[in-house]
Enzyme design. Structure first.
Site, PDB file in Angstrom:
ATOM      1  N   ARG A   1     101.036  -3.557  26.333  1.00 19.11           N
ATOM      2  CA  ARG A   1     101.475  -2.163  27.086  1.00 19.11           C
ATOM      3  C   ARG A   1     100.631  -0.870  26.536  1.00 19.11           C
ATOM      4  O   ARG A   1     100.973   0.226  26.602  1.00 19.11           O
ATOM      5  CB  ARG A   1     102.851  -1.686  27.401  1.00 19.11           C
ATOM      6  CG  ARG A   1     103.501  -2.811  28.119  1.00 19.11           C
ATOM      7  CD  ARG A   1     104.919  -2.674  28.225  1.00 19.11           C
ATOM      8  NE  ARG A   1     105.732  -3.430  29.041  1.00 19.11           N
ATOM      9  CZ  ARG A   1     106.398  -4.444  28.669  1.00 19.11           C
ATOM     10  NH1 ARG A   1     106.499  -4.556  27.086  1.00 19.11           N
ATOM     11  NH2 ARG A   1     107.012  -5.597  29.309  1.00 19.11           N
TER      12      ARG A   1
ATOM     13  N   LYS B   1      88.764   7.313  30.343  1.00 14.19           N
ATOM     14  CA  LYS B   1      88.651   6.563  31.448  1.00 14.19           C
ATOM     15  C   LYS B   1      88.052   5.142  31.077  1.00 14.19           C
ATOM     16  O   LYS B   1      86.902   4.944  30.584  1.00 14.19           O
ATOM     17  CB  LYS B   1      87.765   7.036  32.308  1.00 14.19           C
ATOM     18  CG  LYS B   1      88.256   8.305  33.419  1.00 14.19           C
ATOM     19  CD  LYS B   1      87.472   8.706  34.558  1.00 14.19           C
ATOM     20  CE  LYS B   1      87.918   9.297  35.538  1.00 14.19           C
ATOM     21  NZ  LYS B   1      86.994   9.836  36.653  1.00 14.19           N
TER      22      LYS B   1
ATOM     23  N   GLU C   1      73.046  12.133  31.413  1.00 17.46           N
ATOM     24  CA  GLU C   1      74.430  12.599  31.314  1.00 17.46           C
ATOM     25  C   GLU C   1      74.186  13.829  30.489  1.00 17.46           C
ATOM     26  O   GLU C   1      75.026  14.951  30.741  1.00 17.46           O
ATOM     27  CB  GLU C   1      75.186  11.672  30.690  1.00 17.46           C
ATOM     28  CG  GLU C   1      75.365  10.379  31.348  1.00 17.46           C
ATOM     29  CD  GLU C   1      76.235  10.690  32.626  1.00 17.46           C
ATOM     30  OE1 GLU C   1      76.803  11.835  32.891  1.00 17.46           O
ATOM     31  OE2 GLU C   1      76.428   9.674  33.299  1.00 17.46           O
TER      32      GLU C   1
ATOM     33  N   LYS D   1      82.167  17.720  27.586  1.00 17.17           N
ATOM     34  CA  LYS D   1      82.783  16.765  28.295  1.00 17.17           C
ATOM     35  C   LYS D   1      84.543  16.573  27.794  1.00 17.17           C
ATOM     36  O   LYS D   1      85.155  16.846  28.481  1.00 17.17           O
ATOM     37  CB  LYS D   1      82.375  15.372  27.668  1.00 17.17           C
ATOM     38  CG  LYS D   1      83.207  14.036  28.332  1.00 17.17           C
ATOM     39  CD  LYS D   1      82.882  13.553  29.358  1.00 17.17           C
ATOM     40  CE  LYS D   1      83.900  12.359  30.014  1.00 17.17           C
ATOM     41  NZ  LYS D   1      83.516  11.300  30.464  1.00 17.17           N
TER      42      LYS D   1
ATOM     43  N   GLU E   1      91.988  14.662  36.892  1.00 13.79           N
ATOM     44  CA  GLU E   1      91.537  14.986  38.139  1.00 13.79           C
ATOM     45  C   GLU E   1      92.417  15.475  39.242  1.00 13.79           C
ATOM     46  O   GLU E   1      92.422  14.974  40.301  1.00 13.79           O
ATOM     47  CB  GLU E   1      90.731  13.807  38.511  1.00 13.79           C
ATOM     48  CG  GLU E   1      89.426  13.438  37.697  1.00 13.79           C
ATOM     49  CD  GLU E   1      88.604  12.501  38.543  1.00 13.79           C
ATOM     50  OE1 GLU E   1      88.760  12.254  39.666  1.00 13.79           O
ATOM     51  OE2 GLU E   1      87.653  11.711  37.700  1.00 13.79           O
TER      52      GLU E   1
ATOM     53  N   ARG F   1      87.561  18.105  36.589  1.00 13.02           N
ATOM     54  CA  ARG F   1      86.856  17.043  35.958  1.00 13.02           C
ATOM     55  C   ARG F   1      86.000  16.189  36.835  1.00 13.02           C
ATOM     56  O   ARG F   1      85.111  15.495  36.437  1.00 13.02           O
ATOM     57  CB  ARG F   1      87.826  15.877  35.701  1.00 13.02           C
ATOM     58  CG  ARG F   1      87.465  14.744  35.147  1.00 13.02           C
ATOM     59  CD  ARG F   1      88.419  13.835  34.059  1.00 13.02           C
ATOM     60  NE  ARG F   1      87.816  12.775  33.662  1.00 13.02           N
ATOM     61  CZ  ARG F   1      88.633  12.006  32.676  1.00 13.02           C
ATOM     62  NH1 ARG F   1      89.638  12.148  31.935  1.00 13.02           N
ATOM     63  NH2 ARG F   1      87.925  10.983  32.021  1.00 13.02           N
TER      64      ARG F   1
ATOM     65  N   ASN G   1      81.101  14.256  37.785  1.00 17.50           N
ATOM     66  CA  ASN G   1      80.410  13.343  38.669  1.00 17.50           C
ATOM     67  C   ASN G   1      79.255  13.870  39.305  1.00 17.50           C
ATOM     68  O   ASN G   1      78.707  13.345  40.599  1.00 17.50           O
ATOM     69  CB  ASN G   1      81.491  12.680  39.726  1.00 17.50           C
ATOM     70  CG  ASN G   1      82.513  12.020  38.967  1.00 17.50           C
ATOM     71  OD1 ASN G   1      82.230  11.294  38.084  1.00 17.50           O
ATOM     72  ND2 ASN G   1      83.929  12.190  39.382  1.00 17.50           N
TER      73      ASN G   1
ATOM     74  N   HIS H   1      76.710  11.709  40.788  1.00 21.46           N
ATOM     75  CA  HIS H   1      77.376  10.428  40.789  1.00 21.46           C
ATOM     76  C   HIS H   1      77.523   9.547  42.373  1.00 21.46           C
ATOM     77  O   HIS H   1      77.414   8.414  42.150  1.00 21.46           O
ATOM     78  CB  HIS H   1      78.493  10.284  39.953  1.00 21.46           C
ATOM     79  CG  HIS H   1      78.098  10.296  38.405  1.00 21.46           C
ATOM     80  ND1 HIS H   1      77.474  11.286  37.873  1.00 21.46           N
ATOM     81  CD2 HIS H   1      78.406   9.588  37.495  1.00 21.46           C
ATOM     82  CE1 HIS H   1      77.354  11.188  36.615  1.00 21.46           C
ATOM     83  NE2 HIS H   1      78.178   9.854  36.249  1.00 21.46           N
TER      84      HIS H   1
ATOM     85  N   HIS I   1      76.144   5.885  42.557  1.00 19.33           N
ATOM     86  CA  HIS I   1      76.924   4.683  42.795  1.00 19.33           C
ATOM     87  C   HIS I   1      76.174   3.924  43.745  1.00 19.33           C
ATOM     88  O   HIS I   1      76.535   2.563  43.982  1.00 19.33           O
ATOM     89  CB  HIS I   1      78.411   4.994  42.888  1.00 19.33           C
ATOM     90  CG  HIS I   1      78.771   5.396  41.653  1.00 19.33           C
ATOM     91  ND1 HIS I   1      79.920   6.440  41.494  1.00 19.33           N
ATOM     92  CD2 HIS I   1      78.514   5.228  40.169  1.00 19.33           C
ATOM     93  CE1 HIS I   1      80.149   6.774  40.068  1.00 19.33           C
ATOM     94  NE2 HIS I   1      79.585   5.723  39.351  1.00 19.33           N
TER      95      HIS I   1
ATOM     96  N   HIS J   1      72.504   3.038  34.541  1.00 15.61           N
ATOM     97  CA  HIS J   1      73.319   3.976  35.263  1.00 15.61           C
ATOM     98  C   HIS J   1      72.902   5.525  35.094  1.00 15.61           C
ATOM     99  O   HIS J   1      72.789   6.072  36.125  1.00 15.61           O
ATOM    100  CB  HIS J   1      74.834   4.091  34.584  1.00 15.61           C
ATOM    101  CG  HIS J   1      75.701   5.140  34.984  1.00 15.61           C
ATOM    102  ND1 HIS J   1      76.279   5.120  36.148  1.00 15.61           N
ATOM    103  CD2 HIS J   1      75.941   6.132  34.172  1.00 15.61           C
ATOM    104  CE1 HIS J   1      77.046   6.063  36.207  1.00 15.61           C
ATOM    105  NE2 HIS J   1      77.105   6.998  35.064  1.00 15.61           N
TER     106      HIS J   1
END
Length: 366
Positions: free
Chosen positions: A111, A133, A175, A217, A227, A232, A236, A239, A243, A256
């Protein structure tokens, strides 16, 4: 929520005292991929053993498919058999794949055990290792299964970047430049001035670019960890388009950062087309992104060869869509981004993609 970020060479020296200061034990699962194990294993393990650490080493293949439940289950078994319990922590040494997979395992094992990120690529140092993330992929989409699990420490050693091929440096620079676009016009101007020195890994320019990117960041993440305010989400920028491009490239043939570079070109055109970004600022942004280098043939095969309609269709598989609507981060001006809450007409999106395709096709000839 925040992590302690340390940018230094060599970054792991004094790890014992650093871990104790942050309440971490000297019992660490170290996860590499095959590449980072070959490059950094001896240095990392020798440093930690000299500091009295008890270690368990794990290695995964250096490919995106390692971010899977199957890979995680295999690693869980090794950890269970080795007697790893809640008193341990995990050190992820690698790029985005190792950072995401290692973070996912740390977030879910018993956990949750603490994770320390030691990124080895420019993209990971400035983006994926920071912010908590962590995720694995599903056959139907990338990064769909995961957690918010902040690293206790992010240990960044810019000298690790000297092992990278040029392609990875430019992928990571996407980035870095993104942070200038979304949050800091002064930083963007500095990047324009020193772009060639940074991509040539010259110091002190490289370390300064990494430090400032990581700081932006971390600041955004701390203000909007889950978010909830839209802040936040500005991380993106580019992005949503990226994607879609990654899916078209089967998550294999386009880095990426390369997809983000192309996605930011599309996003600049969309920002301008919807009336938010001036012609002058549009051109300034495009001029900077035109300095990025791609391997021969990648632009043609992975962007220009696909129709705008195909890209738009694949963008709808992005987890960042909400209620089957695409979410776009746009610019009002360099250094000021915002999440557009209202839906954008598909025709405007297609128009932006077409303009981006024309720009990239022209730039590729020069």
């Amino acid at each position: 929520m925040s992590s302690t970020i340390i940018v230094n060479t060599p970054v792991l020296s004094g790890a014992g005292a650093l871990y104790r200061k942050h309440g971490l034990t000297a019992k660490t699962v170290v996860i590499f991929d095959e590449n980072t194990r070959n490059l950094f294993r001896d240095q990392v393990i020798a440093t930690l053993e000299a500091e009295g650490f008890r270690l368990l080493e794990l290695t995964v293949p250096a490919r995106e498919t390692s971010k899977s439940l199957n890979a995680a289950y295999r690693l869980y078994a090794t950890m269970i058999e080795a007697g790893v319990d809640r008193s341990w922590n995990l050190l992820a040494v690698g790029g985005g794949v190792v950072g995401d997979l290692g973070g996912f395992i740390a977030a879910s094992y018993y956990r949750g055990i603490p994770v320390v990120q030691c990124p080895t690529t420019l993209l990971a140092m400035t983006d994926s290792a920071i912010g908590g993330k962590v995720a694995i992929n599903h056959p139907l989409g990338k990064n769909l299964i995961g957690f918010f699990h902040m690293p206790e420490l992010v240990l960044i050693d810019p000298s690790f970047l000297r092992t990278l091929p040029e392609r990875e440096i430019f992928a990571g620079m996407a980035e870095v430049v993104k942070y200038g676009f979304i949050a800091d016009r002064t930083f963007l101007d500095w990047l324009e001035e020193h772009f060639d020195r940074i991509t040539a890994l010259e110091e002190p320019f490289l370390t300064e670019a990494v430090r400032r990117s990581a700081s932006i960041k971390a600041d955004v993440v701390e203000k909007d960890f889950r978010e909830t305010t839209g802040l936040r989400a500005t991380l993106n920028f580019g992005h949503t388009f990226a994607h879609g491009l990654e899916k078209l490239a089967e998550y294999r043939y386009l880095r990426h950062g390369e997809a983000v570079t192309l996605g930011m070109i599309c996003a600049l055109w969309l920002s301008h087309g919807l009336g938010y970004l001036s012609e002058k600022d549009l051109q300034g942004g495009l001029d900077l992104l035109a300095r990025f280098r791609f391997p021969k043939g990648v632009i043609k095969r992975r962007f220009l060869a696909h129709s705008s309609e195909a890209l738009l269709e694949n963008m709808f598989s992005d987890k960042k869509k909400l209620d089957s609507k695409l979410r776009f981060v746009l610019l009002k001006k360099p250094g000021e981004a915002f999440l557009l809450e209202e839906n954008v007409d598909d025709r405007e999106v297609l128009k932006a993609i077409e303009r981006a395709r024309a720009f990239v096709a022209t730039a590729a000839k020069h």
